[in-house]
Design a protein around this motif. Structure first.
Motif, PDB file in Angstrom:
ATOM      1  N   GLU A  48       0.831  -1.204   0.000  1.00 20.93           N
ATOM      2  CA  GLU A  48       0.000   0.000   0.000  1.00 20.93           C
ATOM      3  C   GLU A  48       0.864   1.251   0.000  1.00 20.93           C
ATOM      4  O   GLU A  48       0.505   2.258  -0.622  1.00 20.93           O
ATOM      5  CB  GLU A  48      -0.949  -0.004   1.201  1.00 20.93           C
ATOM      6  CG  GLU A  48      -1.903   1.198   1.231  1.00 20.93           C
ATOM      7  CD  GLU A  48      -2.659   1.416  -0.078  1.00 20.93           C
ATOM      8  OE1 GLU A  48      -2.725   2.584  -0.539  1.00 20.93           O
ATOM      9  OE2 GLU A  48      -3.165   0.425  -0.651  1.00 20.93           O
ATOM     10  N   ALA A  49       2.007   1.187   0.659  1.00 20.19           N
ATOM     11  CA  ALA A  49       2.926   2.328   0.639  1.00 20.19           C
ATOM     12  C   ALA A  49       3.425   2.573  -0.786  1.00 20.19           C
ATOM     13  O   ALA A  49       3.527   3.727  -1.232  1.00 20.19           O
ATOM     14  CB  ALA A  49       4.104   2.078   1.581  1.00 20.19           C
ATOM     15  N   ASP A  50       3.720   1.501  -1.517  1.00 21.12           N
ATOM     16  CA  ASP A  50       4.146   1.649  -2.907  1.00 21.12           C
ATOM     17  C   ASP A  50       3.016   2.182  -3.784  1.00 21.12           C
ATOM     18  O   ASP A  50       3.228   3.044  -4.642  1.00 21.12           O
ATOM     19  CB  ASP A  50       4.635   0.301  -3.462  1.00 21.12           C
ATOM     20  CG  ASP A  50       5.973  -0.120  -2.903  1.00 21.12           C
ATOM     21  OD1 ASP A  50       6.784   0.765  -2.574  1.00 21.12           O
ATOM     22  OD2 ASP A  50       6.223  -1.338  -2.797  1.00 21.12           O
ATOM     23  N   GLY A  54       2.924   5.550  -5.848  1.00 18.76           N
ATOM     24  CA  GLY A  54       2.721   5.455  -7.290  1.00 18.76           C
ATOM     25  C   GLY A  54       1.586   6.330  -7.781  1.00 18.76           C
ATOM     26  O   GLY A  54       1.697   6.987  -8.822  1.00 18.76           O
ATOM     27  N   ARG A  55       0.492   6.356  -7.024  1.00 22.19           N
ATOM     28  CA  ARG A  55      -0.625   7.224  -7.400  1.00 22.19           C
ATOM     29  C   ARG A  55      -0.210   8.689  -7.339  1.00 22.19           C
ATOM     30  O   ARG A  55      -0.559   9.489  -8.217  1.00 22.19           O
ATOM     31  CB  ARG A  55      -1.828   6.954  -6.486  1.00 22.19           C
ATOM     32  CG  ARG A  55      -2.547   5.641  -6.783  1.00 22.19           C
ATOM     33  CD  ARG A  55      -3.843   5.531  -6.008  1.00 22.19           C
ATOM     34  NE  ARG A  55      -3.610   5.274  -4.584  1.00 22.19           N
ATOM     35  CZ  ARG A  55      -3.591   4.073  -4.030  1.00 22.19           C
ATOM     36  NH1 ARG A  55      -3.800   2.999  -4.772  1.00 22.19           N
ATOM     37  NH2 ARG A  55      -3.393   3.927  -2.724  1.00 22.19           N
ATOM     38  N   GLU A  56       0.551   9.037  -6.328  1.00 28.37           N
ATOM     39  CA  GLU A  56       1.017  10.412  -6.189  1.00 28.37           C
ATOM     40  C   GLU A  56       1.969  10.791  -7.317  1.00 28.37           C
ATOM     41  O   GLU A  56       1.986  11.932  -7.784  1.00 28.37           O
ATOM     42  CB  GLU A  56       1.717  10.593  -4.844  1.00 28.37           C
ATOM     43  CG  GLU A  56       2.117  12.036  -4.542  1.00 28.37           C
ATOM     44  CD  GLU A  56       2.698  12.203  -3.150  1.00 28.37           C
ATOM     45  OE1 GLU A  56       3.372  13.223  -2.912  1.00 28.37           O
ATOM     46  OE2 GLU A  56       2.481  11.316  -2.303  1.00 28.37           O
ATOM     47  N   ALA A  57       2.747   9.816  -7.777  1.00 29.22           N
ATOM     48  CA  ALA A  57       3.707  10.061  -8.860  1.00 29.22           C
ATOM     49  C   ALA A  57       3.047  10.020 -10.239  1.00 29.22           C
ATOM     50  O   ALA A  57       3.707  10.279 -11.244  1.00 29.22           O
ATOM     51  CB  ALA A  57       4.833   9.042  -8.797  1.00 29.22           C
ATOM     52  N   GLY A  58       1.758   9.664 -10.276  1.00 30.11           N
ATOM     53  CA  GLY A  58       1.034   9.648 -11.543  1.00 30.11           C
ATOM     54  C   GLY A  58       1.284   8.422 -12.392  1.00 30.11           C
ATOM     55  O   GLY A  58       1.189   8.481 -13.628  1.00 30.11           O
ATOM     56  N   ALA A  61      -2.552   3.403 -14.946  1.00 34.51           N
ATOM     57  CA  ALA A  61      -3.399   2.350 -14.390  1.00 34.51           C
ATOM     58  C   ALA A  61      -2.789   0.976 -14.632  1.00 34.51           C
ATOM     59  O   ALA A  61      -2.880   0.078 -13.786  1.00 34.51           O
ATOM     60  CB  ALA A  61      -4.795   2.426 -15.004  1.00 34.51           C
ATOM     61  N   ALA A  62      -2.150   0.804 -15.787  1.00 34.45           N
ATOM     62  CA  ALA A  62      -1.535  -0.487 -16.103  1.00 34.45           C
ATOM     63  C   ALA A  62      -0.397  -0.800 -15.145  1.00 34.45           C
ATOM     64  O   ALA A  62      -0.261  -1.928 -14.661  1.00 34.45           O
ATOM     65  CB  ALA A  62      -1.024  -0.495 -17.544  1.00 34.45           C
ATOM     66  N   VAL A  63       0.434   0.194 -14.849  1.00 33.69           N
ATOM     67  CA  VAL A  63       1.561  -0.012 -13.931  1.00 33.69           C
ATOM     68  C   VAL A  63       1.045  -0.266 -12.520  1.00 33.69           C
ATOM     69  O   VAL A  63       1.543  -1.146 -11.807  1.00 33.69           O
ATOM     70  CB  VAL A  63       2.511   1.189 -13.959  1.00 33.69           C
ATOM     71  CG1 VAL A  63       3.580   1.058 -12.881  1.00 33.69           C
ATOM     72  CG2 VAL A  63       3.169   1.316 -15.326  1.00 33.69           C
ATOM     73  N   LEU A  64       0.039   0.487 -12.107  1.00 32.94           N
ATOM     74  CA  LEU A  64      -0.526   0.293 -10.770  1.00 32.94           C
ATOM     75  C   LEU A  64      -1.138  -1.098 -10.636  1.00 32.94           C
ATOM     76  O   LEU A  64      -1.053  -1.726  -9.572  1.00 32.94           O
ATOM     77  CB  LEU A  64      -1.571   1.370 -10.472  1.00 32.94           C
ATOM     78  CG  LEU A  64      -1.021   2.778 -10.231  1.00 32.94           C
ATOM     79  CD1 LEU A  64      -2.165   3.784 -10.156  1.00 32.94           C
ATOM     80  CD2 LEU A  64      -0.181   2.826  -8.954  1.00 32.94           C
ATOM     81  N   ASP A  65      -1.752  -1.590 -11.711  1.00 32.00           N
ATOM     82  CA  ASP A  65      -2.326  -2.937 -11.680  1.00 32.00           C
ATOM     83  C   ASP A  65      -1.229  -3.979 -11.507  1.00 32.00           C
ATOM     84  O   ASP A  65      -1.383  -4.936 -10.750  1.00 32.00           O
ATOM     85  CB  ASP A  65      -3.114  -3.213 -12.968  1.00 32.00           C
ATOM     86  CG  ASP A  65      -3.636  -4.638 -13.021  1.00 32.00           C
ATOM     87  OD1 ASP A  65      -4.418  -5.012 -12.133  1.00 32.00           O
ATOM     88  OD2 ASP A  65      -3.246  -5.390 -13.940  1.00 32.00           O
TER      89      ASP A  65
END
Length: 413
Positions: A48-50, A54-58, A61-65
């Protein structure tokens, strides 16, 4: 600790792993799986920290998945280790053997590489898969993940090292390199003599950099610009279902279909329901003028579109006049990963299989099946698109080399 120091410790660990019995290695794999499940909460906290960073860094969606873990995914990763424990041990397997005319007994047997370095992007599951497949095949693993998964990878490797040590094997069989600096990648690529083979897993830029700059031997895992070709003799309903699965079952993987080629003779029957199904699934179609004629929602396709591995809810689509044209298109834009033909014509299928140059060719099946687990290999180390040593999903045997053992009785030449 420097990469060189870690590599030296890995070589010591590899010497112990090379002689470890299957019983010991399998017990370690099961212990690793059990530990992952037992310590899931701390793994998910790190993940969750990552994800938050990651969301903050923009991140896309593919990378976050690819980065995301949940209890189900952790359990699945653990199950892959258990399945690996049930697979035959490749080490010591006799590839071939014979008695020579002079009486010498010749055997070629599988042996571990030794130290395997893996450079990969935001996929925490690769951390576990790579550690497990390396351990089972008798190799020590040096893992260099991306900074975007740093917390997740650190938590996973801590769990794995504890489990490996608890099973009586050296904890240094699994080591994580510093992901905060590019220097660790450079040092790993230059550690020839300490690292036996390097495997990059990720996007085209990462793979190209490792292949071009590494002095350590590289097994190239390739980009997946995978095509589905719908032949004139295709069953339309089956073709729609298979294509939809190939594109949408999971968008962010290298075996996801990125381009669709449709024979002109079946376009009228196939494209309307296919375009509707893709639209309902939220997929943007980048199509040739012939495709755009069927729907105002089609975005005009460029040459770059046909060359792109999207890893997103996008697909390029073109109408072709023949199987020859489909093969020519694939030769031009394909990456040698996975290509599929959907057809009820046995002759068309045979011709496509013979003429398409790829690590895997599917006949009436989704491109998503190009996977070590789906092939029955257990967790894979990657999908090789090169032609030397290994090609396609790399399971346990592909993480070994061979040696010749020659037994005589005082033979002189």
């Amino acid at each position: 600790m420097t990469v060189v120091e870690q590599a030296k410790r890995a070589r010591d660990a590899a010497a112990d792993l090379a002689t470890a019995t299957r019983t010991v290695k399998d017990a370690a794999l099961v212990a690793m799986a059990d530990a992952l499940v037992a310590r899931t909460p701390e793994i998910l906290t790190a993940n969750e920290a990552d994800l938050a960073a990651g969301r903050e860094a923009g991140l896309s969606a593919a990378v976050l998945d690819r980065l995301a873990l949940d209890a189900g995914r952790v359990a699945g990763i653990a199950d892959a280790l258990r399945q690996m424990a049930a697979l035959p041990d490749p080490v010591g397997e006799v590839v071939r053997g014979s008695t020579l005319p002079n009486g010498l007994e010749l055997r070629q047997i599988r042996v571990p590489f030794g130290v395997v370095g893996i450079i990969y992007e935001a996929r925490p599951n690769v951390t576990v898969d790579a550690a497990g497949i390396c351990l089972k095949s008798g190799n020590a693993a040096l893992l260099r993940g991306s900074s975007s998964a740093a917390h997740s990878n650190a938590a996973l490797v801590a769990v794995l090292r504890d489990a490996v040590a608890g099973a009586g094997l050296p904890a240094d069989a699994v080591q994580l390199l510093d992901a905060s600096s590019r220097d660790s990648v450079k040092e790993l690529m230059r550690a020839r003599g300490l690292v036996d083979v390097l495997i990059p897993r990720g996007g085209a830029s990462l793979i190209r950099t490792v292949v071009e700059e590494s002095t350590v031997p590289v097994i190239e895992t390739g980009v997946g610009n995978c095509h589905v070709y719908v032949d004139a003799a295709a069953d339309v309903a089956k073709a729609v279902a298979v294509t939809l699965n190939a594109k949408t079952q999971r968008l962010s993987t290298c075996n996801t279909a990125e381009s669709l080629l449709v024979h002109a003779d079946v376009a009228d029957a196939f494209l309307p329901p296919m375009l509707t199904a893709l639209a309902q699934a939220g997929v943007t179609v980048h199509g040739s003028p012939e495709v755009a004629a069927y729907s105002a929602a089609v975005v005009p396709a460029t040459e770059e579109d046909f060359a792109t591995e999207y890893l997103s809810a996008d697909i390029s689509v073109a109408v072709v006049d023949s199987l020859d044209a489909a093969v020519a298109h694939i030769r031009r834009f394909g990456t040698g990963h996975t290509e599929a033909i959907l057809t009820d014509s046995a002759s068309a299928a045979r011709e496509f299989v013979a003429r398409v140059d790829a690590a895997a060719v599917m006949v009436n099946a989704s491109t998503r099946f190009t996977d070590g687990g789906e092939f029955g290999f257990g967790a894979e180390i990657g999908i090789s698109t090169q032609k030397l040593h290994a090609r396609g999903p790399m399971g346990l045997p592909e993480l070994t080399s061979t040696k010749y053992v020659v037994t005589g009785d005082g033979h002189l030449r």
